[in-house]
Scaffold this motif. Structure first.
Motif, PDB file in Angstrom:
ATOM      1  N   VAL A 167       0.831  -1.209   0.000  1.00  0.00           N
ATOM      2  CA  VAL A 167       0.000   0.000   0.000  1.00  0.00           C
ATOM      3  C   VAL A 167       0.864   1.256   0.000  1.00  0.00           C
ATOM      4  CG1 VAL A 167      -1.630   1.319   1.409  1.00  0.00           C
ATOM      5  CG2 VAL A 167      -2.030  -1.088   0.976  1.00  0.00           C
ATOM      6  N   THR A 168       2.009   1.197   0.640  1.00  0.00           N
ATOM      7  CA  THR A 168       2.829   2.407   0.757  1.00  0.00           C
ATOM      8  C   THR A 168       3.847   2.571  -0.373  1.00  0.00           C
ATOM      9  OG1 THR A 168       4.354   1.233   2.220  1.00  0.00           O
ATOM     10  CG2 THR A 168       2.583   2.525   3.246  1.00  0.00           C
ATOM     11  N   ILE A 169       3.857   1.669  -1.349  1.00  0.00           N
ATOM     12  CA  ILE A 169       4.752   1.843  -2.503  1.00  0.00           C
ATOM     13  C   ILE A 169       4.316   3.094  -3.253  1.00  0.00           C
ATOM     14  CG2 ILE A 169       5.370   0.915  -4.773  1.00  0.00           C
ATOM     15  CD1 ILE A 169       5.217  -1.848  -3.636  1.00  0.00           C
ATOM     16  N   PRO A 170       5.257   3.995  -3.549  1.00  0.00           N
ATOM     17  CA  PRO A 170       4.863   5.230  -4.258  1.00  0.00           C
ATOM     18  C   PRO A 170       4.442   4.924  -5.694  1.00  0.00           C
ATOM     19  CG  PRO A 170       7.229   5.195  -3.842  1.00  0.00           C
ATOM     20  CD  PRO A 170       6.652   3.980  -3.199  1.00  0.00           C
ATOM     21  N   THR A 171       3.381   5.580  -6.109  1.00  0.00           N
ATOM     22  CA  THR A 171       2.919   5.452  -7.492  1.00  0.00           C
ATOM     23  C   THR A 171       3.546   6.575  -8.318  1.00  0.00           C
ATOM     24  OG1 THR A 171       0.979   6.802  -7.039  1.00  0.00           O
ATOM     25  CG2 THR A 171       0.727   4.417  -6.795  1.00  0.00           C
ATOM     26  N   GLY A 172       3.351   6.530  -9.614  1.00  0.00           N
ATOM     27  CA  GLY A 172       3.931   7.547 -10.486  1.00  0.00           C
ATOM     28  C   GLY A 172       3.263   8.903 -10.364  1.00  0.00           C
ATOM     29  N   PRO A 224       2.000  11.935  -8.248  1.00  0.00           N
ATOM     30  CA  PRO A 224       2.115  12.511  -6.896  1.00  0.00           C
ATOM     31  C   PRO A 224       0.794  13.074  -6.378  1.00  0.00           C
ATOM     32  CG  PRO A 224       3.170  13.935  -8.514  1.00  0.00           C
ATOM     33  CD  PRO A 224       2.721  12.704  -9.243  1.00  0.00           C
ATOM     34  N   ASN A 225      -0.182  13.312  -7.253  1.00  0.00           N
ATOM     35  CA  ASN A 225      -1.470  13.852  -6.817  1.00  0.00           C
ATOM     36  C   ASN A 225      -2.488  12.764  -6.481  1.00  0.00           C
ATOM     37  OD1 ASN A 225      -0.525  16.440  -7.200  1.00  0.00           O
ATOM     38  ND2 ASN A 225      -1.125  16.453  -9.362  1.00  0.00           N
ATOM     39  N   ALA A 226      -2.135  11.493  -6.692  1.00  0.00           N
ATOM     40  CA  ALA A 226      -3.063  10.392  -6.417  1.00  0.00           C
ATOM     41  C   ALA A 226      -3.279  10.262  -4.903  1.00  0.00           C
ATOM     42  CB  ALA A 226      -2.520   9.087  -6.979  1.00  0.00           C
ATOM     43  N   PRO A 227      -4.522   9.967  -4.490  1.00  0.00           N
ATOM     44  CA  PRO A 227      -4.762   9.798  -3.050  1.00  0.00           C
ATOM     45  C   PRO A 227      -4.024   8.559  -2.529  1.00  0.00           C
ATOM     46  CG  PRO A 227      -6.709   9.200  -4.294  1.00  0.00           C
ATOM     47  CD  PRO A 227      -5.727   9.760  -5.270  1.00  0.00           C
ATOM     48  N   ARG A 228      -3.444   8.683  -1.357  1.00  0.00           N
ATOM     49  CA  ARG A 228      -2.702   7.570  -0.773  1.00  0.00           C
ATOM     50  C   ARG A 228      -3.612   6.777   0.158  1.00  0.00           C
ATOM     51  NH1 ARG A 228       2.962   7.832   0.508  1.00  0.00           N
ATOM     52  NH2 ARG A 228       2.249   7.502   2.629  1.00  0.00           N
ATOM     53  N   ALA A 229      -3.608   5.468  -0.013  1.00  0.00           N
ATOM     54  CA  ALA A 229      -4.439   4.605   0.829  1.00  0.00           C
ATOM     55  C   ALA A 229      -3.924   4.562   2.259  1.00  0.00           C
ATOM     56  CB  ALA A 229      -4.493   3.196   0.248  1.00  0.00           C
ATOM     57  N   ALA A 230      -2.632   4.796   2.442  1.00  0.00           N
ATOM     58  CA  ALA A 230      -2.051   4.757   3.788  1.00  0.00           C
ATOM     59  C   ALA A 230      -2.519   5.925   4.645  1.00  0.00           C
ATOM     60  CB  ALA A 230      -0.532   4.755   3.693  1.00  0.00           C
ATOM     61  N   ASP A 231      -3.092   6.948   4.051  1.00  0.00           N
ATOM     62  CA  ASP A 231      -3.582   8.089   4.807  1.00  0.00           C
ATOM     63  C   ASP A 231      -5.013   7.898   5.303  1.00  0.00           C
ATOM     64  OD1 ASP A 231      -1.184   9.329   4.375  1.00  0.00           O
ATOM     65  OD2 ASP A 231      -1.879  10.415   2.593  1.00  0.00           O
ATOM     66  N   SER A 232      -5.683   6.864   4.854  1.00  0.00           N
ATOM     67  CA  SER A 232      -7.087   6.667   5.238  1.00  0.00           C
ATOM     68  C   SER A 232      -7.182   5.919   6.571  1.00  0.00           C
ATOM     69  CB  SER A 232      -7.833   5.890   4.151  1.00  0.00           C
ATOM     70  OG  SER A 232      -7.397   4.552   4.141  1.00  0.00           O
ATOM     71  N   ALA A 233      -8.299   6.126   7.224  1.00  0.00           N
ATOM     72  CA  ALA A 233      -8.542   5.457   8.500  1.00  0.00           C
ATOM     73  C   ALA A 233      -8.780   3.959   8.303  1.00  0.00           C
ATOM     74  CB  ALA A 233      -9.732   6.089   9.196  1.00  0.00           C
TER      75      ALA A 233
END
Length: 176
Positions: A60-65, A67-76
């Motif tokens: 889940v924390t692997i960076p995608t290409g 930078p504006n994509a929402p990160r799943a690691a930031d969700s509750a």
């Protein structure tokens, strides 16, 4: 028997058990039915759950290409999932597997709950170094392993030998 008679017997048994407890003697019910319980330790499934959780965090924390994509690691929900898997691992670690041997039945804990097997339903008992296998007349075999669940298989084998002799169950012991 009537229910009032059963209540009287239960009350009298409770009174006698309290007296016996004060004297340091075992209770009447404990002397009537002796049950030996052999407890193991489940460490393989909790370890797999922890490894799966670490793999999930990594994926889940692997960076995608983008930078504006929402990160799943930031969700509750991500953190709730992590906590749920770790809680499940702790639950399986502390919920110890066992084999209980009484006069005419065996009991153990399976994934679906506690199970009992009466002596007439046992086809045979076989013992190998590190393993005890109880074959049922109908259904899957019960396998108790020293490597998988840290059971004291040598002590279990001695008690199951006595159980098999008392109930007329074939007992096979392999030493290889």
């Amino acid at each position: 028997m009537s229910r009032s008679w059963e209540r009287k017997v239960r009350r009298n048994t409770d009174v006698i058990n309290k007296q016996r407890k004060k004297e340091g003697k075992p209770s009447l019910s404990a002397t009537a039915a002796r049950t030996d319980r052999y407890v193991g330790r489940n460490y393989l499934l909790p370890a797999l759950l922890v490894l799966f959780t670490v793999f999930y965090i990594y994926m889940v924390t692997i960076p995608t290409g983008d930078p504006n994509a929402p990160r799943a690691a930031d969700s509750a929900m991500f953190w709730v999932t992590i906590a749920a898997y770790l809680l499940l691992a702790v639950l399986f670690f502390f919920r110890r597997p066992y084999l209980s041997v009484s006069k005419d039945c065996l009991g153990t804990r399976r994934m679906t709950g506690d199970k009992l097997m009466l002596a007439p339903n046992i086809k045979s008992i076989s013992v190998r170094p590190g393993y005890v296998v109880v074959e049922q007349a109908k259904g899957a075999n019960w396998v108790f392993s020293r490597m998988m669940n840290r059971y004291p298989t040598d002590q279990m084998a001695e008690r199951l030998r006595i159980f098999a002799k008392d109930n007329g169950i074939p007992f096979q012991e392999e030493t290889t």
